[in-house]
Design an enzyme around this catalytic site. Structure first.
Site, PDB file in Angstrom:
ATOM      1  N   SER A 192     -27.905 -11.611 -11.577  1.00 41.89           N
ATOM      2  CA  SER A 192     -27.993 -10.520 -10.594  1.00 41.89           C
ATOM      3  C   SER A 192     -27.373  -9.268 -11.214  1.00 41.89           C
ATOM      4  O   SER A 192     -26.286  -9.338 -11.782  1.00 41.89           O
ATOM      5  CB  SER A 192     -27.250 -10.904  -9.314  1.00 41.89           C
ATOM      6  OG  SER A 192     -27.755 -12.125  -8.825  1.00 41.89           O
ATOM      7  N   ALA A 250     -16.269 -28.248 -21.630  1.00 42.30           N
ATOM      8  CA  ALA A 250     -15.578 -27.258 -20.798  1.00 42.30           C
ATOM      9  C   ALA A 250     -14.466 -26.531 -21.548  1.00 42.30           C
ATOM     10  O   ALA A 250     -14.139 -25.383 -21.232  1.00 42.30           O
ATOM     11  CB  ALA A 250     -15.005 -27.955 -19.566  1.00 42.30           C
ATOM     12  N   SER A 308     -26.439 -25.742 -13.477  1.00 46.28           N
ATOM     13  CA  SER A 308     -25.432 -26.565 -12.782  1.00 46.28           C
ATOM     14  C   SER A 308     -24.377 -27.057 -13.760  1.00 46.28           C
ATOM     15  O   SER A 308     -23.186 -27.108 -13.436  1.00 46.28           O
ATOM     16  CB  SER A 308     -26.098 -27.781 -12.143  1.00 46.28           C
ATOM     17  OG  SER A 308     -27.117 -27.378 -11.264  1.00 46.28           O
ATOM     18  N   THR A 319     -25.121 -18.443 -16.136  1.00 43.74           N
ATOM     19  CA  THR A 319     -26.290 -19.319 -16.255  1.00 43.74           C
ATOM     20  C   THR A 319     -27.118 -19.024 -17.509  1.00 43.74           C
ATOM     21  O   THR A 319     -27.332 -17.865 -17.868  1.00 43.74           O
ATOM     22  CB  THR A 319     -27.177 -19.172 -15.002  1.00 43.74           C
ATOM     23  OG1 THR A 319     -26.362 -19.386 -13.848  1.00 43.74           O
ATOM     24  CG2 THR A 319     -28.320 -20.169 -15.010  1.00 43.74           C
ATOM     25  N   GLU A 335     -16.421 -17.426  -4.236  1.00 43.29           N
ATOM     26  CA  GLU A 335     -17.871 -17.184  -4.203  1.00 43.29           C
ATOM     27  C   GLU A 335     -18.540 -18.114  -3.182  1.00 43.29           C
ATOM     28  O   GLU A 335     -19.392 -17.701  -2.399  1.00 43.29           O
ATOM     29  CB  GLU A 335     -18.474 -17.400  -5.595  1.00 43.29           C
ATOM     30  CG  GLU A 335     -19.940 -17.021  -5.643  1.00 43.29           C
ATOM     31  CD  GLU A 335     -20.602 -17.260  -7.000  1.00 43.29           C
ATOM     32  OE1 GLU A 335     -19.889 -17.430  -8.009  1.00 43.29           O
ATOM     33  OE2 GLU A 335     -21.842 -17.286  -7.044  1.00 43.29           O
TER      34      GLU A 335
HETATM   35  C1  LIG Z   1     -31.851 -15.066  -7.433  1.00 41.47           C
HETATM   36  C2  LIG Z   1     -30.807 -15.721  -8.278  1.00 41.47           C
HETATM   37  C3  LIG Z   1     -29.667 -15.027  -8.626  1.00 41.47           C
HETATM   38  C4  LIG Z   1     -28.694 -15.618  -9.452  1.00 41.47           C
HETATM   39  N1  LIG Z   1     -27.625 -14.878  -9.867  1.00 41.47           N
HETATM   40  C5  LIG Z   1     -26.802 -15.381 -10.832  1.00 41.47           C
HETATM   41  C6  LIG Z   1     -25.785 -14.569 -11.427  1.00 41.47           C
HETATM   42  O1  LIG Z   1     -25.573 -13.424 -11.039  1.00 41.47           O
HETATM   43  N2  LIG Z   1     -25.029 -15.112 -12.425  1.00 41.47           N
HETATM   44  C7  LIG Z   1     -25.236 -16.382 -12.884  1.00 41.47           C
HETATM   45  O2  LIG Z   1     -24.540 -16.800 -13.799  1.00 41.47           O
HETATM   46  N3  LIG Z   1     -26.184 -17.185 -12.321  1.00 41.47           N
HETATM   47  C8  LIG Z   1     -26.969 -16.714 -11.327  1.00 41.47           C
HETATM   48  N4  LIG Z   1     -27.953 -17.512 -10.771  1.00 41.47           N
HETATM   49  C9  LIG Z   1     -28.131 -18.868 -11.270  1.00 41.47           C
HETATM   50  C10 LIG Z   1     -27.762 -19.973 -10.295  1.00 41.47           C
HETATM   51  O3  LIG Z   1     -26.380 -20.055 -10.131  1.00 41.47           O
HETATM   52  C11 LIG Z   1     -28.390 -21.277 -10.854  1.00 41.47           C
HETATM   53  O4  LIG Z   1     -29.780 -21.165 -10.672  1.00 41.47           O
HETATM   54  C12 LIG Z   1     -27.850 -22.512 -10.176  1.00 41.47           C
HETATM   55  O5  LIG Z   1     -26.520 -22.730 -10.529  1.00 41.47           O
HETATM   56  C13 LIG Z   1     -28.666 -23.778 -10.542  1.00 41.47           C
HETATM   57  O6  LIG Z   1     -28.838 -23.890 -11.922  1.00 41.47           O
HETATM   58  P1  LIG Z   1     -30.317 -24.158 -12.524  1.00 41.47           P
HETATM   59  O7  LIG Z   1     -31.212 -23.132 -11.943  1.00 41.47           O
HETATM   60  O8  LIG Z   1     -30.224 -24.233 -13.991  1.00 41.47           O
HETATM   61  O9  LIG Z   1     -30.737 -25.561 -11.930  1.00 41.47           O
HETATM   62  P2  LIG Z   1     -30.467 -27.001 -12.628  1.00 41.47           P
HETATM   63  O10 LIG Z   1     -29.060 -27.125 -12.998  1.00 41.47           O
HETATM   64  O11 LIG Z   1     -31.501 -27.175 -13.702  1.00 41.47           O
HETATM   65  O12 LIG Z   1     -30.801 -27.983 -11.439  1.00 41.47           O
HETATM   66  C14 LIG Z   1     -32.127 -28.493 -11.184  1.00 41.47           C
HETATM   67  C15 LIG Z   1     -32.031 -29.486 -10.030  1.00 41.47           C
HETATM   68  O13 LIG Z   1     -31.218 -30.605 -10.419  1.00 41.47           O
HETATM   69  C16 LIG Z   1     -30.200 -30.802  -9.463  1.00 41.47           C
HETATM   70  N5  LIG Z   1     -28.968 -31.287 -10.106  1.00 41.47           N
HETATM   71  C17 LIG Z   1     -28.274 -30.714 -11.110  1.00 41.47           C
HETATM   72  N6  LIG Z   1     -27.191 -31.437 -11.427  1.00 41.47           N
HETATM   73  C18 LIG Z   1     -27.178 -32.502 -10.584  1.00 41.47           C
HETATM   74  C19 LIG Z   1     -26.320 -33.638 -10.410  1.00 41.47           C
HETATM   75  N7  LIG Z   1     -25.203 -33.805 -11.129  1.00 41.47           N
HETATM   76  N8  LIG Z   1     -26.645 -34.532  -9.436  1.00 41.47           N
HETATM   77  C20 LIG Z   1     -27.755 -34.373  -8.680  1.00 41.47           C
HETATM   78  N9  LIG Z   1     -28.602 -33.327  -8.802  1.00 41.47           N
HETATM   79  C21 LIG Z   1     -28.331 -32.414  -9.741  1.00 41.47           C
HETATM   80  C22 LIG Z   1     -29.961 -29.430  -8.848  1.00 41.47           C
HETATM   81  O14 LIG Z   1     -29.345 -29.538  -7.575  1.00 41.47           O
HETATM   82  C23 LIG Z   1     -31.390 -28.914  -8.774  1.00 41.47           C
HETATM   83  O15 LIG Z   1     -32.031 -29.403  -7.631  1.00 41.47           O
HETATM   84  C24 LIG Z   1     -28.884 -16.939  -9.902  1.00 41.47           C
HETATM   85  C25 LIG Z   1     -30.024 -17.659  -9.511  1.00 41.47           C
HETATM   86  C26 LIG Z   1     -30.988 -17.057  -8.732  1.00 41.47           C
HETATM   87  C27 LIG Z   1     -32.220 -17.860  -8.389  1.00 41.47           C
END
Ligand SMILES: Cc1cc2nc3c(=O)[nH]c(=O)nc-3n(C[C@H](O)[C@H](O)[C@H](O)COP(=O)(O)OP(=O)(O)OC[C@H]3O[C@@H](n4cnc5c(N)ncnc54)[C@H](O)[C@@H]3O)c2cc1C
Length: 389
Positions: free
Chosen positions: A160, A179, A134, A128, A242
């Site tokens: 993490s 990708a 996402s 991330t 996962e």
């Molecule tokens: C405590 C914690 C630990 C984590 N640990 C790790 C880790 O170890 N390694 C790592 O790489 N990541 C880690 N993450 C990251 C986590 O995987 C991401 O937060 C998650 O994938 C969502 O990405 P984002 O936060 O950028 O949200 P965004 O992608 O910005 O999403 C924002 C909103 O938009 C929605 N959205 C996005 N795309 C779409 C779509 N196509 N259609 C409809 N809705 C959509 C989402 O559902 C969400 O509600 C961690 C996160 C947290 C909070």
């Protein structure tokens, strides 16, 4: 149902692992939650006991056990009621080491898997970025090849073990947009130009969640994990295990919430009788138990399919989707059964409730999972496994 999936060996393992956790983990959980991290010594202890990832090959110090030992393992970890602790071990053993074991060269496995299973070298998985969560294919951290090394610039967030780990398995851009241009790279923490800071968050308090910056970090070409520009496909493939693990965590959290609520209902008296005699609460428990038990059956079935080598990308997404929502609902309802005590830190429900909330976000949000399920069902999109184990 358990007899369909677990043998006497699994039961014996559960007994031993539970005893270990009760003795060496439970007494420290409050302190680790307050510290916002676990000490390195607990990784060492897991390693010494052989509990750092029970399914990895014996050749590298793993136990070489079947998938249902890993199921038992996760269920017992969740009974400790600290997702922060579970994630501290899991981000290393379940995420970082899974990439090393899956795509690593022999030399990389000798180094990172062997020391990792002993709890001596701790890893994290950094995909991330501030502007790519996402949408993994939008990540920007760049690795430019220059002779015998890469130069890496960019940043990662929400990682993490992002601060305490010894190395970072980072998804980096080595090619064109999208990708196709992503690779996985092992970046040692002590390389010049790597810095990290800890983030404050709602739950998972015992887990160190960090932001990492790479400023002209030089890594040798040998640190490339797997093939160049195949990173996105590796990530997607690992998402299956996962997401299955997150589904199992979610049903285990929901089960723990019900177990704790039942205990409380038996001893709390209101209007002169135990609250377990109030029909409305009895029915609420019955309804939740029915939903949790059927979800558990789905998750166990998927583990069986996964164990038999099926590429269950859609089903794993479905399982994570429904179980994480169920866990949020059940932990909330069970918290309310505790009345005011449910809201107090001295009681277990407050932590269980807030820890559950990450389920619908991490490892693919519910919306992203619905997208996958819809694409595979409505558009009949197919995904092939990138790696054969
Ligand atoms: C405590 C914690 C630990 C984590 N640990 C790790 C880790 O170890 N390694 C790592 O790489 N990541 C880690 N993450 C990251 C986590 O995987 C991401 O937060 C998650 O994938 C969502 O990405 P984002 O936060 O950028 O949200 P965004 O992608 O910005 O999403 C924002 C909103 O938009 C929605 N959205 C996005 N795309 C779409 C779509 N196509 N259609 C409809 N809705 C959509 C989402 O559902 C969400 O509600 C961690 C996160 C947290 C909070």
């Amino acid at each position: 149902m358990n007899k369909l999936f677990f043998t006497e060996e699994h039961d014996l393992f559960r007994e031993n692992f539970r005893a270990f956790l009760e003795k060496e983990v439970r007494p420290h959980i409050e302190q680790w939650e307050a510290d916002r991290e676990v000490p390195r010594s607990i990784y060492k202890r897991f390693g010494e006991m052989g509990f750092m990832g029970v399914t990895y090959p014996e050749k590298y110090g793993g136990m070489g056990l079947d998938t249902f030992f890993a199921v038992v393992y996760t269920e017992e970890m969740i009974r400790m009621n600290s997702s922060g602790f579970n994630t501290s071990i899991g981000a290393h053993a379940g995420l970082a080491l899974a990439h090393i074991n899956g795509e690593g060269s022999e030399a990389q496995k000798e180094k990172y898997l062997t020391a990792g299973l002993k709890g001596e070298l701790i890893g994290c998985l950094a995909i991330t970025e501030p502007e790519a969560g996402s949408d993994v294919a939008a990540l920007k951290t760049k690795a430019v090849k220059n002779g015998d090394h890469y130069v890496i610039n960019g940043s990662k967030t929400f990682i993490s073990n992002g601060v305490l780990s010894d190395y970072i398995i980072a998804a980096v851009r080595t090619g064109d947009k999208g990708a196709q241009g992503i690779s996985m790279m092992i970046i040692e923490r002590d390389r010049q130009g790597v810095s990290a800071s800890k983030l404050k968050k709602l739950g998972w308090h015992a887990s160190d969640t960090g932001e990492i910056a790479f400023d002209n970090v030089k890594v040798p070409v040998e640190n490339l994990l797997g093939e160049e520009n195949q990173g996105f496909f590796y990530i997607m493939q690992h998402f299956v295990s996962e997401r299955l693990a997150m589904a199992l965590i979610a049903v285990s959290q929901a089960q723990l919430a019900i177990d704790l609520a039942l205990e409380y209902m038996a001893q709390r008296e209101v209007f002169g009788r135990p609250i377990s005699k109030f029909q409305v609460l009895r029915h609420r428990i019955a309804q939740m138990l029915a939903e949790v038990t059927s979800s558990k059956a789905f998750v166990y079935t998927l583990y069986k399919q996964y164990h038999e080598g099926e590429y269950i990308i859609k089903e794993a997404a479905m399982a994570k989707l429904i179980t994480t929502q169920l866990s949020d609902k059940v932990t909330y309802e069970c918290m309310r059964i505790f009345g005011g005590y449910g809201y107090m830190e001295e009681y277990p429900m407050a932590r269980l409730l807030r820890d559950s909330q990450l389920g619908t976000i991490g490892g693919g949000t519910s919306e992203v999972l619905c997208e996958i399920i819809a694409k595979m069902t409505i558009d009949t999109k197919q995904y092939k496994a990138a790696i054969k184990h």
